[in-house]
Design a protein around this motif. Structure first.
Motif, PDB file in Angstrom:
ATOM      1  N   LEU A   1      12.172 143.093  30.228  1.00  0.00           N
ATOM      2  CA  LEU A   1      13.331 142.889  31.101  1.00  0.00           C
ATOM      3  C   LEU A   1      14.566 143.643  30.616  1.00  0.00           C
ATOM      4  N   THR A   2      14.661 143.929  29.364  1.00  0.00           N
ATOM      5  CA  THR A   2      15.830 144.658  28.866  1.00  0.00           C
ATOM      6  C   THR A   2      15.815 146.114  29.311  1.00  0.00           C
ATOM      7  N   LYS A   3      14.683 146.608  29.727  1.00  0.00           N
ATOM      8  CA  LYS A   3      14.567 147.987  30.213  1.00  0.00           C
ATOM      9  C   LYS A   3      15.018 148.120  31.666  1.00  0.00           C
ATOM     10  N   LEU A   4      15.132 146.982  32.350  1.00  0.00           N
ATOM     11  CA  LEU A   4      15.462 146.988  33.780  1.00  0.00           C
ATOM     12  C   LEU A   4      16.943 146.731  33.994  1.00  0.00           C
ATOM     13  N   LYS A   5      17.449 147.249  35.081  1.00  0.00           N
ATOM     14  CA  LYS A   5      18.837 147.002  35.461  1.00  0.00           C
ATOM     15  C   LYS A   5      18.859 145.765  36.360  1.00  0.00           C
ATOM     16  N   LEU A   6      19.438 144.687  35.885  1.00  0.00           N
ATOM     17  CA  LEU A   6      19.487 143.435  36.615  1.00  0.00           C
ATOM     18  C   LEU A   6      20.830 143.318  37.331  1.00  0.00           C
ATOM     19  N   VAL A   7      20.800 142.888  38.596  1.00  0.00           N
ATOM     20  CA  VAL A   7      22.010 142.727  39.391  1.00  0.00           C
ATOM     21  C   VAL A   7      21.956 141.400  40.131  1.00  0.00           C
ATOM     22  N   SER A   8      23.083 140.947  40.598  1.00  0.00           N
ATOM     23  CA  SER A   8      23.159 139.765  41.440  1.00  0.00           C
ATOM     24  C   SER A   8      23.272 140.243  42.887  1.00  0.00           C
ATOM     25  N   ALA A   9      22.267 139.975  43.685  1.00  0.00           N
ATOM     26  CA  ALA A   9      22.253 140.469  45.064  1.00  0.00           C
ATOM     27  C   ALA A   9      21.634 139.437  45.985  1.00  0.00           C
ATOM     28  N   GLN A  10      22.048 139.485  47.233  1.00  0.00           N
ATOM     29  CA  GLN A  10      21.477 138.630  48.266  1.00  0.00           C
ATOM     30  C   GLN A  10      21.073 139.506  49.434  1.00  0.00           C
ATOM     31  N   ALA A  11      20.023 139.104  50.120  1.00  0.00           N
ATOM     32  CA  ALA A  11      19.595 139.831  51.314  1.00  0.00           C
ATOM     33  C   ALA A  11      20.626 139.612  52.423  1.00  0.00           C
ATOM     34  N   ASP A  12      20.844 140.632  53.223  1.00  0.00           N
ATOM     35  CA  ASP A  12      21.788 140.523  54.332  1.00  0.00           C
ATOM     36  C   ASP A  12      21.263 139.530  55.360  1.00  0.00           C
ATOM     37  N   GLN A  13      22.136 138.632  55.772  1.00  0.00           N
ATOM     38  CA  GLN A  13      21.774 137.681  56.810  1.00  0.00           C
ATOM     39  C   GLN A  13      21.969 138.357  58.160  1.00  0.00           C
ATOM     40  N   LYS A  14      20.938 138.387  58.950  1.00  0.00           N
ATOM     41  CA  LYS A  14      21.026 139.009  60.261  1.00  0.00           C
ATOM     42  C   LYS A  14      21.640 138.020  61.251  1.00  0.00           C
ATOM     43  N   THR A  15      22.642 138.485  61.954  1.00  0.00           N
ATOM     44  CA  THR A  15      23.273 137.652  62.968  1.00  0.00           C
ATOM     45  C   THR A  15      22.408 137.659  64.224  1.00  0.00           C
ATOM     46  N   PRO A  16      22.540 136.664  65.074  1.00  0.00           N
ATOM     47  CA  PRO A  16      21.740 136.642  66.306  1.00  0.00           C
ATOM     48  C   PRO A  16      21.949 137.888  67.171  1.00  0.00           C
ATOM     49  N   ILE A  17      23.177 138.398  67.237  1.00  0.00           N
ATOM     50  CA  ILE A  17      23.412 139.584  68.070  1.00  0.00           C
ATOM     51  C   ILE A  17      22.748 140.810  67.451  1.00  0.00           C
ATOM     52  N   ALA A  18      22.695 140.885  66.126  1.00  0.00           N
ATOM     53  CA  ALA A  18      22.014 142.007  65.470  1.00  0.00           C
ATOM     54  C   ALA A  18      20.509 141.959  65.751  1.00  0.00           C
ATOM     55  N   ILE A  19      19.956 140.764  65.764  1.00  0.00           N
ATOM     56  CA  ILE A  19      18.532 140.609  66.083  1.00  0.00           C
ATOM     57  C   ILE A  19      18.273 141.034  67.524  1.00  0.00           C
TER      58      ILE A  19
END
Length: 146
Positions: free
Chosen positions: A4-22
């Motif tokens: 794990l020390t070889k990897l770049k770790l980030v804090s991320a969340q998947a984008d929530q799709k709005t009903p109009i975007a869907i």
């Protein structure tokens, strides 16, 4: 040293799709099919659309995905004067593009692909969001219990 020390770790969340975007994504997918159908018809070719379908194999009992043929009906027609007219649909409901106007006069069949591309761009930029929302509400109303 751990892996794990070889990897770049980030804090991320998947984008929530709005009903109009869907809804935009759904409509642009249907417009893309219309563009492919129009290109095939104006080029004199054959258009065959397919979708993925999950079936259960009778011999093994396992589920597998196969391509199934899909019927794509054109959204355009020729009126009494010989002009090609394009009507937009969301599900089974026509979209009222402007107040009292539910179709686009294309003129010649050669202009159809360019018109569909312009409509696709208008959908992606959000110009038809209110109309899509109204058509979506009409479609959803058909599924409500009485």
């Amino acid at each position: 040293m751990t892996a794990l020390t070889k990897l770049k770790l980030v804090s991320a969340q998947a984008d929530q799709k709005t009903p109009i975007a869907i809804r935009r994504f759904k409509l642009t997918g249907k417009v893309d099919l219309q563009i492919a159908l129009a290109k095939a018809q104006t080029g004199g070719g054959e258009f065959v659309a397919s979708r993925k379908k999950t079936i259960i194999d009778r011999e093994t009992g396992l589920k597998k995905q196969v391509d199934a043929a899909m019927t794509v009906r054109p959204w355009w027609w020729t009126n009494q004067t010989g002009t090609v007219v394009l009507g937009l649909r969301y599900g089974s409901k026509p979209i009222e593009i402007a107040k009292g106007k539910n179709a686009i006069e294309v003129g010649n069949i050669d202009n159809l692909v360019d018109t569909l591309l312009a409509v696709r761009e208008a959908i992606l930029t959000g110009e038809l969001d209110a109309q899509i929302e109204a058509a979506s509400g009409a479609v959803r109303a058909g599924f409500k219990k009485k």
